[in-house]
Design an enzyme around this catalytic site. Structure first.
Site, PDB file in Angstrom:
ATOM      1  N   GLY A  16       0.829  -1.212   0.000  1.00 17.43           N
ATOM      2  CA  GLY A  16       0.000   0.000   0.000  1.00 17.43           C
ATOM      3  C   GLY A  16       0.859   1.256   0.000  1.00 17.43           C
ATOM      4  N   GLY A  42      -3.627  -1.994  -2.318  1.00 19.77           N
ATOM      5  CA  GLY A  42      -2.220  -1.841  -2.704  1.00 19.77           C
ATOM      6  C   GLY A  42      -1.976  -2.442  -4.083  1.00 19.77           C
ATOM      7  NE  ARG A 110       3.854 -19.651  15.329  1.00 15.32           N
ATOM      8  CZ  ARG A 110       4.922 -19.575  14.519  1.00 15.32           C
ATOM      9  NH1 ARG A 110       6.067 -20.109  14.877  1.00 15.32           N
ATOM     10  NH2 ARG A 110       4.835 -18.950  13.353  1.00 15.32           N
ATOM     11  CB  ALA A 118      -0.808   1.112  10.968  1.00 13.66           C
ATOM     12  CE1 TYR A 149      -8.894   2.710   8.490  1.00  6.73           C
ATOM     13  CE2 TYR A 149      -9.372   4.771   9.616  1.00  6.73           C
ATOM     14  CZ  TYR A 149      -8.470   3.926   8.989  1.00  6.73           C
ATOM     15  OH  TYR A 149      -7.155   4.301   8.875  1.00  6.73           O
ATOM     16  CD  GLN A 166      -5.377 -12.647  28.471  1.00  2.51           C
ATOM     17  OE1 GLN A 166      -6.077 -11.706  28.071  1.00  2.51           O
ATOM     18  NE2 GLN A 166      -5.727 -13.897  28.310  1.00  2.51           N
TER      19      GLN A 166
END
Ligand code: NAD
Ligand code: UDP
Ligand code: UDP
Length: 342
Positions: A16, A42, A110, A118, A149, A166
């Site tokens: 993008g 993009g 992980r 963003a 959005y 957490q």
């Protein structure tokens, strides 16, 4: 860069506007970059110049689905940013923000990778406090046409903070204010790309409402610099506003674009879209303190570079179509760009 300093960095939404500049910056710095994008808004053109580099890889993938790769850092930029694009398929927009955030946070958990989100000034909605500080909770319509959005991004911030509290993840949240520059999609409906395209093709500049609403526009190079600094800074555990605190009305932007292009286009008023924020400008005190950062590109300078990009693009398009009459650039910049390309 020493091999031991090189990081494997994932950039989602890397094809993008902002993502392609970020990928370019990281590749140039010698990092090992994996760009993940589903090409919703993009394009491959945005990153075509990076494809031959040994430290750049491209993967077509939708972040609403799990992703299993091995990286050290993640910049999560995947999400359409222009109101026209994010309102085109609002359910997918919320899925991208929320399911995309869960998947990228699961990946980061992980791998114990640092992850940057963003986020956006839209989390403040149509703000009642001005300029906006990070401590302000916002004024957002939860059921309007911008909500997919705004609320999607707010939920993503919640997820980032909860994975931090957490699971002890090292998260960064960038609240990005309006950013512009080369590689904005010419048809994405955002104000700067609309005005420049309109000015260069001799069409009226469409100012919505009375044009007195404000935004603060940051040039893309400054924003990419801020994103990299935020990723590299000591952990902050709090969202940080990133933007240029130079507030401008839409009428002023229209006039600045007319000056930058030398276009004879006139200004035409159109209805204001629903829930369009009236006033927006970042307080960047925190970014100055934490990152030692502030924007350095003045609006006139940034607009000039952006106009040059759009002029060259229009000229190349007309040239490729073999019909220079299809697009009639009106400015000297556009004429020069066309001459250079033909
Ligand atoms: P953009 O539309 O040019 O880029 C978004 C990229 O994400 C595109 O390449 C698109 O194809 C990709 N994408 C969208 N959905 C995806 C999915 N489900 N899976 C994978 N890829 C997906 O927008 P931009 O201006 O470059 O914005 C980048 C990020 O910055 C976005 O998250 C946006 O919300 C945020 N942001 C931008 C601005 C701005 O003014 N440019 C302001 C605030 C926040
Ligand atoms: N996930 C992923 N890549 C990984 C690890 C996880 O895409 O390497 C996704 C997966 O879809 C998972 C989500 O991230 O459901 C959240 O992961 P988490 O470990 O937080 O929760 P889980 O759902 O696995 O209990
Ligand atoms: N806008 C405008 N003319 C256009 C496109 C947008 O006057 O052709 C206005 C829009 O109503 C808003 C401002 O410009 O008040 C910024 O719009 P944009 O879509 O660029 O960003 P956002 O509203 O998400 O900040």
């Amino acid at each position: 860069m020493k091999e031991s300093d090189r990081k494997r960095i994932l950039v989602t939404g890397g094809a993008g506007f902002l993502g392609s500049h970020l990928c370019e910056r990281l590749v140039r710095a010698g990092q090992d970059v994996l760009c993940v994008d589903n090409f919703y808004t993009g394009t491959k053109e945005n990153i075509a110049h990076l494809l031959g580099r040994t430290n750049f890889e491209l993967l077509r993938h939708d972040v609403t689905f799990p992703l299993y790769v091995e990286v050290d850092e993640i910049y999560n930029l995947a999400c359409p940013a222009s109101p026209v694009h994010y309102q085109h398929d609002p359910v997918q927009t919320t899925k991208t923000s929320v399911n995309g955030a869960i998947n990228m946070l699961g990946l980061a958990k992980r791998l114990r990778a640092r992850i940057l989100q963003a986020s956006t000034s839209e989390v403040y909605g149509d703000p009642e406090h001005h300029p906006q500080q990070e401590g302000y909770w916002g004024h957002v319509n939860p059921v309007g046409i911008r909500s997919c959005y705004d609320e999607g991004k707010r939920c993503a911030e919640t997820l980032f903070m909860d994975y931090h509290r957490q699971h002890g993840l090292d998260v960064r949240i960038a609240r990005i204010f309006n950013t512009y520059g080369p590689r904005m999609h010419p048809a994405d409906g955002r104000v700067v790309s609309n005005f420049i395209t309109q000015a260069l093709t001799g069409q009226p500049l469409t100012v919505y409402g009375n044009g007195a609403q404000t935004r603060a526009f940051c040039y893309v190079d400054d924003m990419v610099d801020a994103l990299v600094r935020l990723m590299e800074a000591p952990a902050s555990g709090t969202p940080v506003n990133l933007g240029n605190p130079c507030e401008t009305t839409m009428l002023e932007i229209a006039q600045a674009v007319l000056r930058a292009t030398g276009s004879p286009s006139r200004i035409e008023m159109r209805p204001l879209p629903a829930d369009d924020p009236h006033q927006r400008c970042p307080d960047i005190t925190l970014a100055r303190q934490l990152l030692g950062w502030e924007p350095t590109t003045a609006l006139e300078q940034g607009l000039r570079r952006t106009v040059d990009y759009f002029a060259a693009r229009l000229a190349a398009q007309a040239h490729a179509e073999g019909a220079p009459g299809n697009v009639v650039p009106v400015s000297a910049t556009a004429r020069e760009a066309r001459a250079a390309l033909s």
